[in-house]
Design a protein around this motif. Structure first.
Motif, PDB file in Angstrom:
ATOM      1  N   THR A 149       1.053  -1.268  -0.252  1.00  0.00           N
ATOM      2  CA  THR A 149       0.140  -0.072  -0.122  1.00  0.00           C
ATOM      3  C   THR A 149       0.896   1.214  -0.001  1.00  0.00           C
ATOM      4  N   GLY A 150       2.049   1.011   0.195  1.00  0.00           N
ATOM      5  CA  GLY A 150       3.195   2.143  -0.075  1.00  0.00           C
ATOM      6  C   GLY A 150       4.374   1.673  -0.625  1.00  0.00           C
ATOM      7  N   HIS A 151       5.154   2.591  -1.201  1.00  0.00           N
ATOM      8  CA  HIS A 151       6.121   2.224  -1.973  1.00  0.00           C
ATOM      9  C   HIS A 151       7.074   1.489  -1.314  1.00  0.00           C
ATOM     10  N   GLY A 152       7.732   0.374  -1.862  1.00  0.00           N
ATOM     11  CA  GLY A 152       8.720  -0.396  -1.248  1.00  0.00           C
ATOM     12  C   GLY A 152       9.986  -0.283  -1.730  1.00  0.00           C
ATOM     13  N   GLY A 153      10.855  -1.528  -1.678  1.00  0.00           N
ATOM     14  CA  GLY A 153      12.330  -1.304  -1.793  1.00  0.00           C
ATOM     15  C   GLY A 153      12.801  -2.077  -3.296  1.00  0.00           C
ATOM     16  N   HIS A 154      12.016  -2.416  -4.246  1.00  0.00           N
ATOM     17  CA  HIS A 154      12.408  -2.980  -5.403  1.00  0.00           C
ATOM     18  C   HIS A 154      12.682  -1.811  -6.460  1.00  0.00           C
ATOM     19  N   ALA A 155      13.594  -0.911  -5.978  1.00  0.00           N
ATOM     20  CA  ALA A 155      13.925   0.396  -6.667  1.00  0.00           C
ATOM     21  C   ALA A 155      15.161   0.912  -6.304  1.00  0.00           C
ATOM     22  N   PRO A 156      15.604   1.857  -6.787  1.00  0.00           N
ATOM     23  CA  PRO A 156      17.130   2.393  -6.379  1.00  0.00           C
ATOM     24  C   PRO A 156      16.840   3.230  -5.163  1.00  0.00           C
ATOM     25  N   TYR A 157      15.682   3.886  -4.799  1.00  0.00           N
ATOM     26  CA  TYR A 157      15.644   4.804  -3.714  1.00  0.00           C
ATOM     27  C   TYR A 157      14.179   4.371  -3.320  1.00  0.00           C
ATOM     28  N   MET A 158      14.258   4.693  -1.839  1.00  0.00           N
ATOM     29  CA  MET A 158      12.800   4.393  -1.054  1.00  0.00           C
ATOM     30  C   MET A 158      12.617   5.507   0.098  1.00  0.00           C
ATOM     31  N   LYS A 159      11.552   6.113   0.142  1.00  0.00           N
ATOM     32  CA  LYS A 159      11.408   7.297   0.978  1.00  0.00           C
ATOM     33  C   LYS A 159      10.647   6.680   2.247  1.00  0.00           C
ATOM     34  N   VAL A 160      11.179   6.984   3.529  1.00  0.00           N
ATOM     35  CA  VAL A 160      10.346   6.449   4.681  1.00  0.00           C
ATOM     36  C   VAL A 160      10.442   7.508   5.831  1.00  0.00           C
ATOM     37  N   PRO A 161       9.301   7.457   6.971  1.00  0.00           N
ATOM     38  CA  PRO A 161       9.610   8.043   8.075  1.00  0.00           C
ATOM     39  C   PRO A 161      10.999   7.570   8.669  1.00  0.00           C
ATOM     40  N   ALA A 162      11.727   8.557   9.288  1.00  0.00           N
ATOM     41  CA  ALA A 162      12.753   8.399   9.887  1.00  0.00           C
ATOM     42  C   ALA A 162      12.477   7.259  11.158  1.00  0.00           C
ATOM     43  N   ARG A 163      11.385   7.196  11.764  1.00  0.00           N
ATOM     44  CA  ARG A 163      11.243   6.530  13.038  1.00  0.00           C
ATOM     45  C   ARG A 163      10.906   5.150  12.521  1.00  0.00           C
ATOM     46  N   THR A 164      11.049   4.741  11.293  1.00  0.00           N
ATOM     47  CA  THR A 164      10.497   3.352  10.842  1.00  0.00           C
ATOM     48  C   THR A 164      11.908   2.758  10.648  1.00  0.00           C
ATOM     49  N   LEU A 165      13.277   3.381  10.566  1.00  0.00           N
ATOM     50  CA  LEU A 165      14.406   2.850  10.550  1.00  0.00           C
ATOM     51  C   LEU A 165      15.172   1.862  11.531  1.00  0.00           C
ATOM     52  N   VAL A 166      15.701   0.753  11.341  1.00  0.00           N
ATOM     53  CA  VAL A 166      16.370   0.047  12.197  1.00  0.00           C
ATOM     54  C   VAL A 166      17.926   0.118  11.719  1.00  0.00           C
ATOM     55  N   PRO A 167      18.739   0.670  12.718  1.00  0.00           N
ATOM     56  CA  PRO A 167      20.170   0.808  12.407  1.00  0.00           C
ATOM     57  C   PRO A 167      20.828  -0.863  12.172  1.00  0.00           C
ATOM     58  N   LEU A 168      21.735  -0.801  11.222  1.00  0.00           N
ATOM     59  CA  LEU A 168      22.461  -2.189  10.919  1.00  0.00           C
ATOM     60  C   LEU A 168      23.832  -2.019  11.610  1.00  0.00           C
TER      61      LEU A 168
END
Length: 141
Positions: free
Chosen positions: A122-141
Motif C-alpha cells: 500500500t506504500g512504495h517498497g524497496g524494489h527500486a534504487p531509492y525508497m522514502k520512509v519516515p525516519a522513525r521506521t528505520l532500524v540501524p544495522l
C-alpha cells in the motif's frame, strides 16, 4: 527511476517513478538489497494484487519490495542525527502506523488502530534504487 511493480496473478512490470525527496521527518534510503518474503509472494501471486488480500486498493501503481535495506542517502527537515545520518546502514521496518497508539508505541505498527502502510503493498517498497520512509521506521544495522 525504474522500479518493480507486482501486478498480481504472477505478473510484474518495470515502471518509471520520480526519484523520492524526503519531507519533514523522512529519509531516502539508497537500496542495497530488497528481499522477497512470503508477503511479497502473496501480493505477486494474488489475482488482483494487494487489494485481493484485503490491504486496500491504490489507484496508482505501488513499488514492490517488503524487505528493504540500504544506506541513508538523504535526510529531511527535523530528522536528528540520532535518528538517521547520511551514509548510515539501515533496514526499514516494513510497516508504518500512526506512531502514537498503544500498538505503534509497543512496536506492533502493523496492528495500528488508525491503519498502517504496508511498504511494497500500500506504500512504495524497496524494489527500486531509492525508497522514502519516515525516519522513525528505520532500524540501524
Amino acid at each position: 527511476m525504474r522500479a518493480v511493480v507486482f501486478l498480481g496473478d504472477r505478473q510484474l512490470a518495470f515502471q518509471d517513478f520520480p526519484d523520492p525527496t524526503p519531507g519533514p521527518g523522512e529519509v531516502v534510503i539508497e537500496m542495497k538489497a530488497s528481499g522477497m518474503c512470503g508477503s511479497d509472494l502473496k501480493m505477486y501471486r494474488a489475482k488482483g494484487g494487494a487489494a485481493a488480500l484485503g490491504l486496500g486498493s491504490n489507484s496508482e501503481p505501488v513499488i514492490a519490495g517488503h524487505e528493504p535495506c540500504g544506506v541513508v542517502a538523504e535526510v529531511g527537515a527535523g530528522v536528528s542525527e540520532a535518528q538517521a545520518r547520511v551514509g548510515q546502514r539501515v533496514m526499514d521496518h516494513h510497516y508504518d502506523g500512526c506512531g502514537v497508539c498503544k500498538h505503534c508505541r509497543t512496536g506492533w505498527s502493523q496492528l495500528c488502530i488508525e491503519g498502517c502502510v504496508v511498504y511494497g503493498a500500500t506504500g512504495h517498497g524497496g524494489h527500486a534504487p531509492y525508497m522514502k520512509v519516515p525516519a522513525r521506521t528505520l532500524v540501524p544495522l
